[in-house]
Write a protein that holds these residues in place. Structure first.
Motif, short mmCIF file in Angstrom:
data_model
loop_
_atom_site.label_atom_id
_atom_site.label_comp_id
_atom_site.label_asym_id
_atom_site.label_seq_id
_atom_site.Cartn_x
_atom_site.Cartn_y
_atom_site.Cartn_z
N UNK A 43 -108.09 52.13 79.49
CA UNK A 43 -109.36 52.71 79.95
C UNK A 43 -109.57 54.05 79.24
N UNK A 117 -114.47 43.51 92.36
CA UNK A 117 -115.12 44.81 92.20
C UNK A 117 -115.63 45.03 90.78
N UNK A 118 -115.61 43.96 90.01
CA UNK A 118 -116.21 44.03 88.68
C UNK A 118 -115.51 45.01 87.73
N UNK A 119 -114.19 45.12 87.87
CA UNK A 119 -113.43 45.95 86.94
C UNK A 119 -113.00 45.04 85.78
N UNK A 120 -113.22 45.50 84.58
CA UNK A 120 -112.92 44.70 83.39
C UNK A 120 -111.43 44.36 83.34
N UNK A 125 -110.21 44.72 77.96
CA UNK A 125 -110.17 46.13 77.56
C UNK A 125 -109.45 46.30 76.23
N UNK A 128 -111.71 44.97 73.49
CA UNK A 128 -112.81 45.89 73.24
C UNK A 128 -112.35 47.09 72.42
#
Lengths: 178, 74
Positions: A43, A117-120, A125, A128
């Protein structure tokens, strides 16, 4: 006299450039192979990349689990290496968490909650960060020690030593050890 | 100069910033962005991002839970 002054100004300009560029990179050591710590690492890496920073992650020891391919053959290695490779998770989808692992129930719970909760996910990650041009350097010594080959790691990873990390760390202002 | 509207509602850190950076990469100088996001961390994040990437100034409005940032690519 005039020439001296011009040369001096040029030298000072170069020094200012170098100092201004100092804030333009982030260097990380990813030592941990824990899912939660790897999440934090990627992150931060992605955030820095989005801010236009040059990011280098030096991956060593258990951190290598994070950048392993999900499946690879362990042939052509010694018995101890093969046992070790069998015992360690392969890739971001199989990592344990540093707290509340409960024999693998913890990570499943976390992944489920992250999805809700829509956390990648960690794998996304990493992909990306690679797309954004992160430089991932795997530690040669720990790879040798743990019986890991370059082909076992995700594509695009470089192999290097401590000097590669230090070289980058001295260039930048921020270095993290995770 | 184009006007670009981005809706990042429901996304979590670091996705809104990542997607903003991706969209800015493709945009031309002078393009105007309006970004909507409902992650409370988006306000300090986008402010810091604007400062760090020199895409100043960043105008922030709030509409209920939504944070709307207006930024022009410099």
């Amino acid at each position: 006299m005039g020439n001296d002054l011009a040369a001096k100004i040029r030298e000072l300009e170069e020094r200012i450039d170098r100092l201004e560029n100092k804030g333009n990179s982030l260097t990380m050591v990813l030592f941990s192979g824990d899912f939660d710590k790897a999440m934090a690492a990627f992150i931060i890496a992605n955030g820095a990349l989005a801010m236009g920073k040059e990011v280098t992650i030096f991956v060593t020891f258990w951190g290598l689990d994070v950048i392993k391919k999900p499946a690879f053959s362990t042939s052509g290695r010694g018995l101890l290496e093969r046992i070790l490779l069998r015992m360690r998770p392969k890739g971001p989808g199989r990592l344990a968490v540093s707290k509340m692992n409960y024999g693998g129930i913890g990570p499943r719970l976390f992944r489920y909650m992250m999805g809700k909760k829509n956390v990648e996910p960690l794998g996304a990650l990493i992909a990306m960060a690679m797309e954004f041009g992160v430089r991932i350097v795997a530690c040669q010594m720990s790879m040798d020690l743990l019986g890991i080959k370059k082909e076992d790691l995700i594509d695009g990873v470089e192999v290097g030593g401590v000097a590669t990390f230090l070289g980058k760390a001295y260039e930048g202002q921020a270095t993290l050890f995770i | 100069m184009a006007r670009i509207t981005l809706d990042f509602r429901g996304m979590n850190c670091p996705m809104p910033i990542m997607k903003t950076a991706m969209a800015f990469r493709k945009a031309a100088q002078g393009d105007q962005f309006e970004i909507t996001c409902d992650d409370p961390g988006f306000e300090p994040d986008i402010t810091a991002w604007c400062k760090e990437t020199k895409n100043l100034p960043c105008d922030i409005k709030k509409q209920g839970k939504d944070i709307i940032a207006s930024i022009t690519k410099q």
